[in-house]
Design an enzyme around this catalytic site. Structure first.
Site, PDB file in Angstrom:
ATOM      1  N   ASP A 177      -2.563  -1.264  -3.846  1.00  0.00           N
ATOM      2  CA  ASP A 177      -3.692  -0.325  -3.791  1.00  0.00           C
ATOM      3  C   ASP A 177      -3.780   0.529  -5.054  1.00  0.00           C
ATOM      4  OD1 ASP A 177      -1.562   1.326  -3.029  1.00  0.00           O
ATOM      5  OD2 ASP A 177      -2.413   1.907  -1.098  1.00  0.00           O
ATOM      6  N   SER A 206       0.844  -1.193   0.000  1.00  0.00           N
ATOM      7  CA  SER A 206       0.000   0.000   0.000  1.00  0.00           C
ATOM      8  C   SER A 206       0.877   1.240   0.000  1.00  0.00           C
ATOM      9  CB  SER A 206      -0.891   0.008   1.253  1.00  0.00           C
ATOM     10  OG  SER A 206      -1.543   1.263   1.367  1.00  0.00           O
ATOM     11  N   HIS A 207       0.294   2.370  -0.356  1.00  0.00           N
ATOM     12  CA  HIS A 207       1.009   3.638  -0.220  1.00  0.00           C
ATOM     13  C   HIS A 207       1.217   3.976   1.249  1.00  0.00           C
ATOM     14  CE1 HIS A 207       0.409   4.174  -4.461  1.00  0.00           C
ATOM     15  NE2 HIS A 207       0.859   5.410  -4.453  1.00  0.00           N
ATOM     16  N   SER A 208       0.364   3.407   2.103  1.00  0.00           N
ATOM     17  CA  SER A 208       0.423   3.717   3.530  1.00  0.00           C
ATOM     18  C   SER A 208       0.833   2.473   4.324  1.00  0.00           C
ATOM     19  CB  SER A 208      -0.961   4.185   3.995  1.00  0.00           C
ATOM     20  OG  SER A 208      -1.134   3.940   5.371  1.00  0.00           O
TER      21      SER A 208
END
Lengths: 198, 134
Positions: free
Chosen positions: B74, B15-17
């Site tokens: 994502d 994910s980016h996070s």
């Protein structure tokens, strides 16, 4: 010359951080300026080491650095562009405009494959494609740079079909694409150095 | 990693996070128990939101299984960087790694559930992708 090319391209990208971020904030996730600055700052720090290599090897190493450092989709996209250019120019002793045009055609195809995209979709390809064409036509480097800047501006009326901006649908219309703009900034700096060094 | 784990397809969540990746991995693990190896990564090289090829390669190695590894991503950069990470693996390993065209959380949970039952990589990817729009 290679040293100037690397340094001036990196400095141009870094100097445009705020503008790229503003463009990306309008239609993307707002990190293009910071991501590009991170990648090209790393290249700037390595510029002496890169400039000491043969041009093909230097471009490949630069591309790999961008892949590892940029941290967004632009990392692999610019990484593919430079690695592909490096592969095409490796071992070439006489690098003139037509050789660069041929190498850029292959690099453009690499970016298209990596991004599953094509020109006309409001991306960096909307700048790379006309730059490649101008180079192949033998246009003056100042004209190549001007075409790049104009092509980036011309992404504004396009509706984004790729990347985060595509989530906005019609709301992406009216904004210049940040990747197209960064490609134009890189092209302009590169043409300036190449023009100066003949 | 236990022998039992290596018998199941591994799952990697990108994910980016980091918080999203870890949370999705927690949910996937709840379904899969300890049967399938699960690894996650998130964030750019400076710790901001984004993706990092180096971290993705490490996660693939952490979740490695000879049965293969399914990656859930994502947004765009996570997918593009995962493609690059796969290409940088040994060719023998690269052909055993697939990116699922599926939503991150639902895909991860479905993939992990399928993997924990001993399904093949193709089956794991297909199950995750049943959640894809159109």
């Amino acid at each position: 010359m290679l040293s100037d090319l690397i340094k001036e391209v990196c400095e141009a990208v870094i100097a445009h951080e705020a503008e790229l971020t503003a463009l990306d904030s309008a239609i993307g996730d707002g990190d293009h300026g910071l991501n590009m600055k991170r990648g090209f700052s790393e290249l700037l720090a390595k510029s002496d080491e890169l400039a000491g290599q043969e041009v093909g090897a230097a471009l490949k190493a630069a591309g790999m650095t961008l892949v590892m450092k940029v941290g967004g989709a632009s990392g692999p996209l610019y990484g593919s562009l430079f690695m592909s250019l490096g592969k095409e120019l490796a071992g070439k002793t006489e690098i003139d405009q037509s050789v660069i045009a041929e190498a850029l055609a292959v690099a453009q195809a690499a970016v298209m494959a990596r991004g599953k995209s094509q020109p006309g979709q409001k991306t960096m390809l909307d700048v790379i494609a006309p730059v490649q064409q101008k180079l192949a036509e033998g246009a003056a480097l100042t004209d190549v740079a001007a075409a790049a800047l104009a092509a980036a501006e011309a992404t504004a009326p396009i509706q984004a079909l790729k990347g985060r901006a595509s989530f906005l649908g019609e709301r992406s219309i009216g904004h210049v694409d940040p990747g197209a703009r960064s490609s134009a900034v890189i092209t302009e700096a590169a043409c300036r150095v190449l023009e100066r060094s003949g | 990693m236990s022998q039992a784990q290596a018998d199941c397809v591994g799952i990697v969540i990108v994910s980016h996070s980091p918080e999203v990746a870890r949370g999705a991995a927690d949910m996937a693990r709840q379904m899969a128990g300890d049967e399938a190896p699960i690894a996650w990564c998130g964030g750019d090289p400076d710790g901001g939101l984004g993706s990092d090829v180096g971290k993705i390669i490490e996660a693939i190695e952490a979740a490695w299984s000879e049965q293969g590894v399914a990656i859930l991503v994502d947004l765009g950069g996570a997918e593009t960087n995962s493609e690059v990470a796969i290409e940088m693996l040994d060719p023998g390993r690269a052909e055993k790694v697939r990116i699922c065209n599926a939503p991150l959380v639902e895909g991860a949970v479905m993939a992990a559930a399928e993997a924990s039952g001993g399904a093949s990589l193709t089956e794991v990817v297909r199950t995750a992708e049943e959640y894809s729009p159109a």
